[in-house]
Design an enzyme around this catalytic site. Structure first.
Site, PDB file in Angstrom:
ATOM      1  N   HIS A  59       0.845  -1.183   0.000  1.00 46.40           N
ATOM      2  CA  HIS A  59       0.000   0.000   0.000  1.00 46.40           C
ATOM      3  C   HIS A  59       0.887   1.241   0.000  1.00 46.40           C
ATOM      4  CE1 HIS A  59      -3.920  -1.857   1.796  1.00 46.40           C
ATOM      5  NE2 HIS A  59      -3.344  -2.681   0.931  1.00 46.40           N
ATOM      6  N   GLU A  61       0.923   3.829   1.888  1.00 42.32           N
ATOM      7  CA  GLU A  61       1.409   4.210   3.213  1.00 42.32           C
ATOM      8  C   GLU A  61       2.584   3.346   3.656  1.00 42.32           C
ATOM      9  OE1 GLU A  61      -1.770   3.543   2.268  1.00 42.32           O
ATOM     10  OE2 GLU A  61      -3.171   4.248   3.801  1.00 42.32           O
ATOM     11  N   CYS A  89      -6.287   1.828   5.929  1.00 43.99           N
ATOM     12  CA  CYS A  89      -6.904   0.548   6.288  1.00 43.99           C
ATOM     13  C   CYS A  89      -6.321   0.088   7.635  1.00 43.99           C
ATOM     14  CB  CYS A  89      -6.619  -0.479   5.194  1.00 43.99           C
ATOM     15  SG  CYS A  89      -4.884  -1.029   5.154  1.00 43.99           S
ATOM     16  N   CYS A  92      -2.405  -0.360   7.518  1.00 44.93           N
ATOM     17  CA  CYS A  92      -1.674   0.904   7.438  1.00 44.93           C
ATOM     18  C   CYS A  92      -1.818   1.709   8.722  1.00 44.93           C
ATOM     19  CB  CYS A  92      -2.132   1.697   6.222  1.00 44.93           C
ATOM     20  SG  CYS A  92      -1.697   0.854   4.669  1.00 44.93           S
TER      21      CYS A  92
END
Length: 174
Positions: A59, A61, A89, A92
């Site tokens: 992801h 992040e 999410c 993260c």
């Protein structure tokens, strides 16, 4: 160094994160972008790379947090702010807590996986030893718009194998 008030600074760096989301879009990824700043300077960038890397943890992040830790030579990302175009999410949000990032700013809310206020707020949970300051909805329409357009195009093409469950367009069912 930028001499802007907090509101202007948040908008400025969210626009930088949006450029990262556009980079993800260009390579066929879900368009989420992230930048991490320290003392009003970008020290790390990331965009979603799950498809390219075939890695569920890739992801924006996570990639930006790893880059920031490498840049600073420390896993403690003190005195930083993380800007991301989509509400983090659970994975993260957990990484943000573990990295001790003191401030998080996000764009669009995520009704399917958002853990910074939508489904729950991991960053505000008093059971954790670190609770970052949080601001959501910065450039929300622009951040959500790039995601909505991406998923609208995916649905129109009927392309299979593109992630849609964990990062749907904000405000729409997956």
């Amino acid at each position: 160094m930028l001499n802007l008030d907090v509101e202007e600074r948040d908008v400025y760096f969210m626009r930088v994160a949006l450029r990262e989301a556009e980079r993800a879009l260009e390579i066929g990824e879900v368009p989420v972008g992230c930048v991490i700043t320290r003392k009003n300077q970008v020290i790390a960038r990331g965009c979603n790379r799950r498809e390219a890397l075939q890695d569920p943890t890739a992801h924006a992040e996570i990639l930006a947090i790893t880059a920031a830790a490498n840049h600073l030579g420390s896993w403690r990302l003190e005195e930083t702010t993380l800007y991301v175009t989509l509400e983090p999410c659970p994975m993260c949000a957990g990484a943000i807590i573990l990295a001790r990032i003191p401030r998080v700013v996000f764009g669009a809310f995520d009704p399917k996986a958002g853990c910074c206020g939508t489904l729950m707020n991991l960053l505000a949970d008093s059971r954790f030893n670190h609770r970052p300051d949080l601001r959501g909805g910065v450039l929300e329409a622009e951040c959500g718009g790039i995601l909505s357009a991406f998923f609208r195009e995916i649905r129109a093409r009927g392309r299979e194998g593109v992630p849609s469950e964990d990062q749907p367009p904000p405000g729409e069912a997956g």
